[in-house]
Scaffold this active site. Structure first.
Site, PDB file in Angstrom:
ATOM      1  N   TYR A  71       0.812  -1.218   0.000  1.00 32.82           N
ATOM      2  CA  TYR A  71       0.000   0.000   0.000  1.00 32.82           C
ATOM      3  C   TYR A  71       0.844   1.265   0.000  1.00 32.82           C
ATOM      4  O   TYR A  71       0.347   2.337  -0.333  1.00 32.82           O
ATOM      5  CB  TYR A  71      -0.896   0.048   1.245  1.00 32.82           C
ATOM      6  N   LYS A 125       3.919 -15.361   2.847  1.00 34.47           N
ATOM      7  CA  LYS A 125       4.079 -16.108   1.589  1.00 34.47           C
ATOM      8  C   LYS A 125       5.575 -16.323   1.401  1.00 34.47           C
ATOM      9  O   LYS A 125       6.179 -15.913   0.408  1.00 34.47           O
ATOM     10  CB  LYS A 125       3.441 -15.303   0.437  1.00 34.47           C
ATOM     11  N   ASP A 157      -2.193 -18.661   1.447  1.00 37.63           N
ATOM     12  CA  ASP A 157      -3.249 -19.382   0.718  1.00 37.63           C
ATOM     13  C   ASP A 157      -3.863 -20.463   1.607  1.00 37.63           C
ATOM     14  O   ASP A 157      -5.088 -20.611   1.696  1.00 37.63           O
ATOM     15  CB  ASP A 157      -2.736 -19.949  -0.624  1.00 37.63           C
ATOM     16  N   ASP A 178      -5.817  -7.321   4.928  1.00 37.51           N
ATOM     17  CA  ASP A 178      -7.024  -6.739   4.337  1.00 37.51           C
ATOM     18  C   ASP A 178      -7.945  -7.855   3.845  1.00 37.51           C
ATOM     19  O   ASP A 178      -9.143  -7.898   4.161  1.00 37.51           O
ATOM     20  CB  ASP A 178      -6.642  -5.813   3.181  1.00 37.51           C
ATOM     21  N   ASP A 190     -11.769  -9.612   5.712  1.00 36.30           N
ATOM     22  CA  ASP A 190     -13.118  -9.742   5.126  1.00 36.30           C
ATOM     23  C   ASP A 190     -13.583 -11.200   5.211  1.00 36.30           C
ATOM     24  O   ASP A 190     -14.750 -11.481   5.481  1.00 36.30           O
ATOM     25  CB  ASP A 190     -13.138  -9.298   3.655  1.00 36.30           C
TER      26      ASP A 190
END
Ligand code: NAD
Ligand code: IPM
Ligand code: MN
Length: 325
Positions: free
Chosen positions: A118, A164, A196, A220, A224
């Protein structure tokens, strides 16, 4: 004590209104100052985060923020989201706490909020190639890792660090630093998990998690998902904390343009963010508990359509006020 309220866009003002009603009933001594921010601020002044709004946020005890974002600015040079990223960076609220709870699940996502993709260099080259870069300095990883270990200690003593590391250099740094910090927390059970797999396990076995710590973008997305498996986005609050200055308290969800203006947005996430503000931002745990309990009552009495009910935003707020009185 001053709280800056940023009513935001879309359903933002609708859910903020209910948060203000609750605060006025519960903590009438607080001074609530509303300031322009987001799409409305761009229309008025060209800047999603006007200097005067930023100065007010810096001077406040806490910032209570409703979601921003408006399809009108999709593809525009100046977007509401830019103001939000700038506010997070200016207040250095690097620790974003995103709790997700249901009867069987109780997870806390600790998302690094002011680094990574970001905030790295980005742009479009002459040949049309677009790029975003992900960078983390060890000190940025260390401070969020320490926060997460402390939070795990205050909960059930289990920390899952999500990365990751099989692909990304920043993730290998992340893992090394988390392991160094772990040496100071022998009482905490630490595991590393690839993102993942973490998404899969959050969807299929969310009860196995206690605290998750991860970088900005992964946090982020996973927050959700965690919201979805514990009842939906309309319920999920967040607290963004620095090492001393004012925190930002806001729902995980966005401005929900598809239901804006209909009066049916679920204000629970905004109200729970307000409870987090009372607890973590203002040091008022009793009022925080009272508000959280009132939200539980309202969820039973006036559930909104996203929860399968027929309650309106205002009826939900009425139920909260009744429970508080
Ligand atoms: P969204 O979170 O706004 O909406 C996703 C879905 O969830 C929609 O169907 C929406 O109706 C529903 N939903 C969200 N909150 C709800 C609530 N309180 N009650 C009932 N239903 C709710 O995500 P999006 O549509 O991808 O994004 C819309 C805009 O919001 C974009 O401009 C985005 O950048 C912005 N956004 C802002 C924030 C923030 O300010 N913190 C967070 C996320 C997205
Ligand atoms: C969130 C939002 C923001 C983010 C956007 C609107 C910039 O999705 O707070 O989760 O990605 O951090
Ligand atoms: Mn998000």
């Amino acid at each position: 004590m001053t709280v800056v309220c940023l009513p935001g866009d879309g359903v933002g003002p609708e859910v903020m209104h209910q948060a203000r009603r609750a605060l006025e009933a519960l903590a009438p001594d607080l001074s609530l100052e509303e300031r322009p921010f987001g799409a409305q601020a761009i229309r008025d002044s060209g800047d999603p985060l006007p200097e005067e709004t930023l100065a007010a946020c810096r001077a406040a005890e806490a910032v209570l923020k409703a979601p921003i974002g408006d399809p009108e600015f999709d593809g525009a040079e100046v977007r509401p989201e830019q103001g939000m990223l700038r506010l997070r960076a200016e207040l250095d609220v690097y620790a974003n706490l995103r709790p997700a709870k249901s009867d069987s699940v109780d997870v806390l996502i600790v998302r690094e909020l002011v680094g990574g993709l970001y905030f790295g260099a980005s742009g479009v080259r002459e040949d049309g190639t677009a790029f975003d870069t992900c960078e983390y300095h060890p000190s940025q990883v260390e401070r969020i890792a320490r926060r997460a270990f402390e939070l795990a200690r205050a909960r059930n003593g289990k920390l899952t660090s999500v990365d990751k590391a099989n692909v990304l250099e920043t993730s290998r740094l992340w893992r090394r630093v988390v392991n160094v910090v772990a040496a100071d927390y022998d009482d905490i059970e630490v595991e590393h998990m690839l993102v993942d797999n973490a998404a899969m396990q959050l969807a299929s076995a969310p009860a196995r998690f206690d605290v998750l710590v991860t970088e900005n973008m992964f946090g982020d997305i996973l927050s959700d998902l965690a919201a979805a498996v514990t009842g939906g986005l309309g319920l999920a609050p967040s607290a963004s904390l620095s090492d001393g200055g004012p925190g930002i308290f806001e729902p995980v969800h966005g401005s929900a343009p598809d239901i804006a203006g209909l009066g049916i947005a679920n204000p629970a996430a905004m109200l729970r963010s307000t409870a987090l503000m009372l607890e973590h931002g203002l040091g008022r745990p009793e009022e925080a508990r009272a508000l959280a309990a009132a939200v539980e009552v309202a969820l039973a009495q006036a559930p909104t359509p996203d929860l399968g009910g027929t309650g309106t935003t205002a009826e939900f707020g009425d139920a909260v006020l009744r429970a508080l009185s």
